[in-house]
Write a protein that holds these residues in place. Structure first.
Motif: not given
Length: 427
Positions: A154-155, A162-165, A174-178
């Motif tokens: 999930q991106e 915060v939801e990514g953490v 997860i896939n951090y999109q910067g």
């Protein structure tokens, strides 16, 4: 017919000698036999004196600079509007750039500057990798860097960090999109996607520069990565910040530090059962201070560090501190090609792209936008300056049939640069 074609045709007819350049702002003639343009690679503090000395020569030629000299206050400090200067810089062109811009503006009541998006992304990725690793261990964090940043899962981005953490501590993919790019890492720990802005100084604007256009590059993401994440809550994540508050890059480093604090604040102000602890060490844009700061962070128990900023500091810190101590380093602005070639056991990453690309962009701008057929370079005497000068020169000659007259090194902190300027401008 375009302006660049007019000027190239005119230069061919006149042999390039004694002709005022496109800028033509000082109304003087170019030195006989000298280059059509000058590429200057350096940092803001030394750039003040260097540009003062350049304008004092009365030369009227185009100047091309990279991101190291993108300081909104430079024209005011030099005492010239510097409209003969064109720049290139890694762009904030990630899928979540606008979300970061709004975060920065809301927190600091000013627009973000150069390398601020890369600084946010660097710290955000280190937090996510630590959250997924479930421990303050350099080797464990290293193994999660690509797992939380590269495609698959999930991106998430600055707008829902915060939801990514939360997903990372739950062990989710997860896939951090910067903000700066998609922040996918390649085999070397470099960004697999990059964009470059072509810019001009614009003292009348809020951030002091305006973007002329943007170029984008894509390569393949890949490299070693963990298959799963232990995660877990009820703990403290530790991320160090090693960036310049003073010295030649102090004016650029201060907003980079501000951007670095944002993802930390997002977690600490949330309802997550996690805290992020940080410590900032000032590199002073100096090798020894950078090494001392890195060792101070390691002694304080930080397993992952964002920085240093400049390649002249990042390379010795990576070689002498990060790698032997199994510490993850992620620089937001170190762009020297040498960084990609370090025997680093995969502990060294960066969110800024390699100068291998920037040299190509600068050469294209020199030939196509500025219409130059010949150039000289003045470069700061370190890995960053030497390698970018070489990459620009190689691309300018091989890809655009340009001529490089001289490549001249200069040292930081000199009281006068007239001598090296004259060497560069000589025929």
């Amino acid at each position: 017919m375009s302006q660049k074609i007019d000027r190239r045709t005119y230069l061919r007819g006149m042999g390039g000698a004694g002709v005022a350049t496109t800028a033509g702002l000082m109304g003087t003639l170019q030195q006989d036999g000298g280059p059509d343009m000058l590429t200057i690679i350096g940092y803001p503090q030394s750039g003040i004196q260097l540009f003062r000395d350049l304008y004092a020569t009365g030369q009227s030629l185009d100047v091309l600079v990279p991101d190291g000299l993108q300081s909104s206050t430079l024209p005011q400090e030099v005492g010239n509007d510097m409209q003969n200067v064109t720049g290139t810089a890694p762009a904030a062109a990630g899928p979540n750039q606008e979300a970061f811009n709004q975060l920065f503006q809301d927190q600091y009541n000013q627009p973000p500057g150069v390398f601020t998006s890369q600084s946010y992304d660097s710290v955000a990725i280190l937090i996510l990798a630590n959250a997924a690793a479930g421990e303050n261990s350099g080797s464990a964090i290293r193994d999660q860097m690509r797992r939380i940043a590269n495609p698959g899962g999930q991106e998430f981005g600055p707008q829902n960090f915060v939801e990514g953490v939360r997903a990372a501590v739950n062990g989710d993919d997860i896939n951090y999109q910067g903000a700066s790019s998609t922040t996918n890492f390649d085999q070397n720990g470099d960004p697999a996607a990059a964009s470059y802005d072509v810019w001009k100084f614009a003292p009348q604007t809020e951030d002091g520069v305006r973007t002329v256009n943007t170029r984008r590059f894509e390569s393949n993401a890949g490299g070693p990565s963990a298959d799963s994440a232990p995660g877990g809550t009820g703990r403290t994540i530790r991320v160090g910040i090693l960036l310049p508050e003073t010295g030649d890059l102090g004016s650029v480093g201060t907003p980079m530090i501000q951007a670095s604090r944002l993802p930390i604040q997002q977690v600490n102000q949330s309802d997550l059962d996690l805290q992020v602890e940080t410590q900032v060490e000032d590199t002073q844009t100096d090798r020894q201070a950078s090494l001392s700061g890195a060792n101070a962070l390691i002694n304080a128990g930080y397993p992952a560090i964002s920085g240093p900023a400049s390649s002249g500091n990042n390379i010795p810190v990576a070689s002498e501190v990060y790698i032997p101590n199994e510490i993850v380093g992620c620089s937001p602005s170190s762009t020297a090609i040498t960084v990609s070639r370090l025997q680093d056991n995969d502990y060294v990453f960066r969110t800024a792209p390699s100068d291998l690309l920037q040299g190509q962009v600068m050469a294209q701008v020199a030939a196509e936008r500025l219409g130059a057929q010949s150039a000289s370079t003045l470069f700061v005497n370190n890995d960053y300056g030497q390698q970018l000068s070489e990459q620009f020169s190689q691309a300018f000659q091989q890809d655009h049939d340009g001529q490089v007259n001289n490549q001249v090194a200069f040292n930081i902190g000199e009281s006068s640069y007239t001598s090296v300027i004259n060497q560069a401008l000589g025929g």
